[in-house]
Design a protein around this motif. Structure first.
Motif, short mmCIF file in Angstrom:
data_model
loop_
_atom_site.label_atom_id
_atom_site.label_comp_id
_atom_site.label_asym_id
_atom_site.label_seq_id
_atom_site.Cartn_x
_atom_site.Cartn_y
_atom_site.Cartn_z
N THR A 154 53.15 46.79 64.02
CA THR A 154 51.99 47.47 63.57
C THR A 154 50.96 48.20 64.87
OG1 THR A 154 50.39 45.51 63.80
CG2 THR A 154 51.58 45.46 61.83
N ILE A 162 54.44 50.92 61.28
CA ILE A 162 53.15 50.75 60.61
C ILE A 162 51.97 51.22 61.48
CG2 ILE A 162 51.62 49.24 59.24
CD1 ILE A 162 53.95 47.72 58.28
N ASP A 163 51.14 52.08 60.58
CA ASP A 163 49.79 52.51 61.20
C ASP A 163 49.33 53.09 60.11
OD1 ASP A 163 49.15 53.07 64.42
OD2 ASP A 163 48.20 54.42 63.13
N ASP A 183 46.71 49.88 55.89
CA ASP A 183 45.55 49.28 56.33
C ASP A 183 45.77 47.79 56.63
OD1 ASP A 183 42.96 48.10 57.15
OD2 ASP A 183 42.13 49.17 55.50
N VAL A 184 46.07 47.21 57.65
CA VAL A 184 46.38 46.00 58.03
C VAL A 184 45.15 45.05 57.51
CG1 VAL A 184 47.90 46.48 59.94
CG2 VAL A 184 45.68 45.73 60.43
N VAL A 213 48.90 45.46 52.79
CA VAL A 213 49.75 45.05 53.54
C VAL A 213 50.84 44.32 52.80
CG1 VAL A 213 49.91 42.51 54.67
CG2 VAL A 213 48.31 44.26 55.45
N ASN A 251 52.21 41.90 65.74
CA ASN A 251 50.88 42.38 65.41
C ASN A 251 50.23 43.00 66.63
OD1 ASN A 251 50.63 41.40 62.78
ND2 ASN A 251 50.88 39.25 63.36
N ALA A 291 48.35 46.16 65.95
CA ALA A 291 47.18 46.83 65.73
C ALA A 291 45.79 46.34 66.09
CB ALA A 291 47.09 47.13 63.97
N GLY A 309 44.04 41.21 60.05
CA GLY A 309 45.04 42.05 60.20
C GLY A 309 46.13 41.00 60.54
N MET A 342 49.44 40.18 57.97
CA MET A 342 50.63 40.58 57.88
C MET A 342 51.53 39.53 58.11
SD MET A 342 50.84 43.87 57.96
CE MET A 342 52.55 43.76 58.64
N ASN A 386 52.28 38.20 68.87
CA ASN A 386 50.76 38.58 68.31
C ASN A 386 50.29 39.25 69.56
OD1 ASN A 386 50.72 37.78 65.77
ND2 ASN A 386 50.38 35.80 66.55
#
Length: 248
Positions: A7, A31-32, A58-59, A65, A84, A86, A112, A116, A134
């Motif tokens: 993300t 993903i963005d 949009d996370v 998601v 993760n 983002a 987010g 996710m 993460n």
């Protein structure tokens, strides 16, 4: 090779991570929120012989998601790796920080990561294998003007350790990486906020880093690559500070 989701992968650390995992042989879902920029990252991966698809999501939105993870599974295969990454910045001193600035940062980083992970872990549990990485930060230790960001990144560490406890029995590891000063668009934005040139900010940061250089996105991507390997299956619930030294 198992499918990876990254993300916030349109640029910076996320883009470098997506490219590194593709080089490692994984199909990658980029993903963005910025679909155009995400497409550029995916196209670069494909141009170098990898498999990738760009997905706008949009996370912090549960429906977005869910749809994104379902699309990843359909187009690239069930995800076995989730990064993760983002994130956003809304820096300000506490007495100047708005509720919107607080909520935005907490929602993107913490909500987010939760959304996710909840969506992706179902595929990992079914496969009895998974890797969750993460992105935290050295700001989790406290940083002036970043009460929202520091709280979110500290929360990521607690979230990671809990995932390791809950998901370990299913062959899933969960680890966090806490970058120090990395040269990205986000740190350029920090320089603007402080009213100094980016070069001056870099020089000031490097003067405090034991290895005497600033970090780059590839430094973080290399750490992610390690945590995602089969050989890292006995490493879980850890927070790795990639910061050029213990006090960075």
């Amino acid at each position: 090779m198992t499918t990876a989701i990254v993300t916030g992968a349109a640029r910076g650390i996320g883009a470098a991570t997506a490219k590194r995992l593709a080089t490692d042989g994984h199909p990658v879902a980029v993903i963005d929120l910025d679909e155009v920029a995400a497409s550029l990252t995916a196209e670069e991966i494909v141009a170098h012989g990898g498999r990738a698809t760009a997905i706008a999501a949009d996370v912090a939105d549960a429906d977005s998601v869910r749809a994104a993870v379902d699309r990843v599974a359909a187009e690239l295969g069930p995800p076995g790796i989730l990064v993760n990454n983002a994130g956003v910045l809304r820096d300000n001193l506490l007495f100047k920080m708005s509720e919107t600035d607080w909520d935005t940062v907490i929602n993107v980083h913490l909500r987010g990561a939760f959304l996710m992970t909840r969506a992706a872990q179902a595929h990992m549990v079914s496969a009895s294998w998974g890797r969750i990485v993460n992105l935290s930060s050295t700001s989790a230790l406290g940083n002036r003007g970043q009460a929202n960001y520091a709280a979110a990144k500290a929360g990521i560490q607690g979230f990671t350790k809990t995932l390791a406890v809950e998901l370990g029995r299913y062959g899933i590891t969960a680890n966090a990486i806490a970058p120090g000063f990395i040269q990205t668009d986000m740190t350029k934005a920090t320089a603007e906020r402080l009213g100094v040139s980016f070069e001056a900010l870099v020089d000031a940061q490097v003067s405090q880093i034991p290895v005497s250089r600033a970090g780059v996105p590839d430094d973080i991507a290399a750490a992610v690559s390690y945590f995602c390997r089969k050989e890292a299956g006995f490493v879980s619930g850890q927070v790795l500070y990639v910061a050029g030294g213990p006090k960075s």
